[in-house]
Structure formats: structure tokens, C-alpha cells
Design an enzyme around this catalytic site. Structure first.
Site, short mmCIF file in Angstrom:
data_model
loop_
_atom_site.label_atom_id
_atom_site.label_comp_id
_atom_site.label_asym_id
_atom_site.label_seq_id
_atom_site.Cartn_x
_atom_site.Cartn_y
_atom_site.Cartn_z
N LEU A 1 97.13 47.62 -25.84
CA LEU A 1 96.14 47.65 -26.64
C LEU A 1 95.15 49.00 -26.54
CD1 LEU A 1 96.65 44.80 -27.25
CD2 LEU A 1 94.17 44.10 -26.92
N TYR B 1 94.68 59.63 -37.26
CA TYR B 1 94.70 58.33 -36.54
C TYR B 1 95.78 57.27 -37.02
CZ TYR B 1 93.19 53.45 -35.17
OH TYR B 1 93.18 52.32 -34.84
N ILE C 1 88.89 43.46 -28.03
CA ILE C 1 90.04 42.62 -28.17
C ILE C 1 90.91 42.09 -27.03
CG2 ILE C 1 92.31 42.10 -29.53
CD1 ILE C 1 91.33 43.87 -32.01
#
Ligand code: UDP
Length: 319
Positions: free
Chosen positions: A77, A150, A13
Site C-alpha cells: 500500500l 500518477y 487504509i
């Protein structure tokens, strides 16, 4: 012209985000430790004079602070992502996701630079009331299942970003990315579309986990990136959480059939139990659909790329 830092900018991304920013005339700085990203992802931008990259970890606070000084805002990110990676490296997942975000927020706060936190639809956990709205309760499973570690690590990132806005008036925005796909995504860490497309192109069986009745909504990375940039530039988005996803839903079994059709492959579908795929402590979610009402009332998002076109761009890029 704006100047932005993208942590994890050599990732799937992040590299598309760098391309989009440069195409608008912005300056893009990238920091990436190449743990799951790849320099080759930046081949299309490396010669651009407005592009700069640093191969280092966001755990290196000195380097990170210097980079933050040079920019107007940070797209954060960098993270451990991918269901397979999360199962194989649970310690690294938790530490990278929490400590890394602490570093970015703390250093950006010193200079009051806006930070966009890339979170994930995983935080909704196994909630069954779809579509998922940003204000919904989160429903996570037991701590023995790494998937929830997570989800929990990203939820902590969200809490922290919102806390910086509320307590210190530092502008932050949280994006919950739903299954994002497109060219350059690797199947190595579990992502279903590059895995199945790769199998179809090689004439191997397509591994569908479980009975394939679980569904997902896939969004083209270009649509994701457009939304992220718009949220970075929107003051109304500060301190808020947004879903970024394409509401078009498909079951994984239908997805596999569609990939076989679009590639013209002779491959068959092979059903694999979740236990064989990920081991005994695995939990999958049945459906995951984004409510994008809040996003659409905040930014001008427009038309989204439909699933067949998404699949075709991935197929073409993997041929
Ligand atoms: N999946 C599959 N075969 C694969 C990889 C994934 O059937 O080779 C399934 C997986 O169990 C899940 C869906 O595809 O139901 C999406 O998986 P992915 O890991 O891409 O994303 P996430 O589970 O995070 O949505």
C-alpha cells in the site's frame, strides 16, 4: 494464523488493514516511512503482541527483504497518493510509486510470496463509459498534467504485478481502490470528505471545486479492507485486476449539502475553480463508478456500508 506485511501500514487504509488482520488472529508487520502516514494511526494496535512495525522506507531493500522473509504475503500500500500531493510533488510521486513497487515485487519473487498491489481508479483516467470494468481501455491525458503521471505510475505497477504472475508464476493480485473514506483519513492531501467535514465542523465555507456536478462513489475503508483480505486469500484472484468500490454515486455539490445537513452546520458552500484549487494544468473527471461484478463473483463480499453511515463515522471521528 497468517503473517502479513503491510507496506504503508501507518497510512489511512494500511492502519485499518492492520486492525482487521489482527482482529482475525493474524500477525501484522508494518513498514512505513511516515511520509504521509502517522504513528498515531496505529495507536489501537501498537500494544498487540502480534503487531510489529518498522519505520523505514521501501527504498531500503535490505530492511524490506528481511521483513518479506518473515511473512506469508505482502499488502503493498505504500505509495504517494492524494491529488494535492501529486501536484505538489510530481517527482516523488513517480519515483516512489514505480521504484517502490519494483522493490516489493522483486524481493517477494525470490521467496514466491503473494503480493497484493494497491492500485487506484485513477488509472481509468477520463474514460466516460461508466461503470468502469477492469477490462476497459484506459484514457489518460497529456504528460504535462501531473495527475496522469500518477495514473500512469500505478498502471506500470499493475503491468509489473501481472508480468510477475505470467512470467514467474509468482502470485499477485491488483486492487483498484475507488474513493475510500473513513476515520483517520486526512484532508491534507486533497481528499474531499475529510476536507468538507472539517470545514463544516469549523463553520467555514465548504470548498466545492468546479460547479460540483462531478460525481464520485465513496466506500467505507472497512469494506475495502474486507475485500483486500479476501483477494489475498483467493487463488482464483491471482494475476487478476479487481475494482474495489461502492457503486453508490453522489455529485460533489450534493455531498457538500449532505455534510452540512448531517453536521447541522451553518456553513455555506463556496464554489472554487479548478484552476484556483490546483493551478492551470489540472483535469478532473466527471464520473467514476466501479463495476464490482468481477469482485462479487470471486469473493463473498456482502452488504456495503451506505454513504450516510460513512459520513456519520467520519463526522463522529473528527468532532
Ligand atoms: N473536491 C472538492 N473540494 C475539495 C476537495 C476535492 O470539491 O476541497 C472535489 C474534487 O475536485 C473531485 C472530488 O471532490 O471532483 C473528489 O476529490 P478527491 O481529491 O477526494 O478524490 P479524486 O479526485 O481522486 O476522486
Amino acid at each position: 494464523m497468517n503473517k502479513y506485511l503491510i507496506t504503508g501500514g501507518a497510512g489511512f487504509i494500511g492502519s485499518h488493514l492492520a486492525e482487521a488482520l489482527l482482529a482475525r488472529g493474524d500477525e501484522a508487520h508494518v513498514i512505513d516511512d511516515l511520509s504521509t502516514g502517522a504513528i498515531a494511526n496505529l495507536d489501537g494496535v501498537r500494544d498487540n503482541p502480534r503487531f510489529h512495525y518498522t519505520i523505514d522506507s521501501i527504498m531500503n531493500r535490505g530492511v524490506l527483504a528481511e521483513l518479506i522473509d518473515r511473512v506469508d504475503g505482502v499488502f503493498h500500500l505504500a505509495a504517494a497518493v492524494g491529488v494535492r500531493l501529486i501536484f505538489e510533488n510530481p517527482v516523488e510521486t513517480i519515483e516512489t510509486n514505480i521504484r517502490g513497487t519494483e522493490n516489493v515485487l522483486e524481493l517477494a519473487a525470490r521467496k514466491q510470496k503473494k503480493v497484493l498491489i494497491a492500485s487506484t481508479s485513477e488509472v481509468y483516467g477520463k474514460g466516460v463509459r461508466v461503470p468502469f470494468g477492469e477490462g476497459d481501455d484506459l484514457l489518460l491525458g497529456p504528460t504535462t498534467c501531473p495527475r496522469w503521471a500518477y495514473a500512469c505510475s500505478k498502471a506500470i505497477d499493475e503491468f509489473l504485478a501481472i508480468a510477475y504472475w505470467r512470467e514467474r508464476k509468482m502470485p499477485t493480485v491488483v486492487c483498484r481502490f475507488f474513493n475510500t473514506v473513513g476515520p483517520r483519513q486526512t484532508g491534507r492531501y486533497g481528499m474531499v470528505i475529510p476536507r468538507l467535514v472539517g470545514q463544516a465542523l469549523k463553520g467555514e465555507p465548504l470548498t466545492v471545486y468546479g460547479d460540483g456536478s462531478q460525481s464520485r462513489c465513496f466506500i467505507h475503508v472497512r469494506d475495502t479492507v474486507r475485500a483486500a483480505i479476501a483477494l489475498m486469500e483467493s487463488d482464483a484472484a491471482n494475476g487478476e485486476v479487481f475494482n474495489i468500490g461502492n457503486p453508490q454515486e453522489i455529485t460533489i455539490a450534493d455531498l457538500a449539502r449532505r455534510i452540512i445537513e448531517l453536521t447541522g452546520s451553518k456553513s455555506q458552500i463556496k464554489f472554487v475553480s479548478f484552476e484556483d484549487a490546483y493551478g492551470p494544468d489540472f483535469e478532473d473527471m466527471a464520473r467514476r463508478i466501479p463495476d464490482t461484478g468481477k469482485l462479487n463473483s470471486t469473493i463473498q463480499w456482502g452488504e456495503l456500508i451506505p454513504l450516510d453511515e460513512i459520513l456519520m463515522t467520519v463526522i463522529e471521528s473528527m468532532k
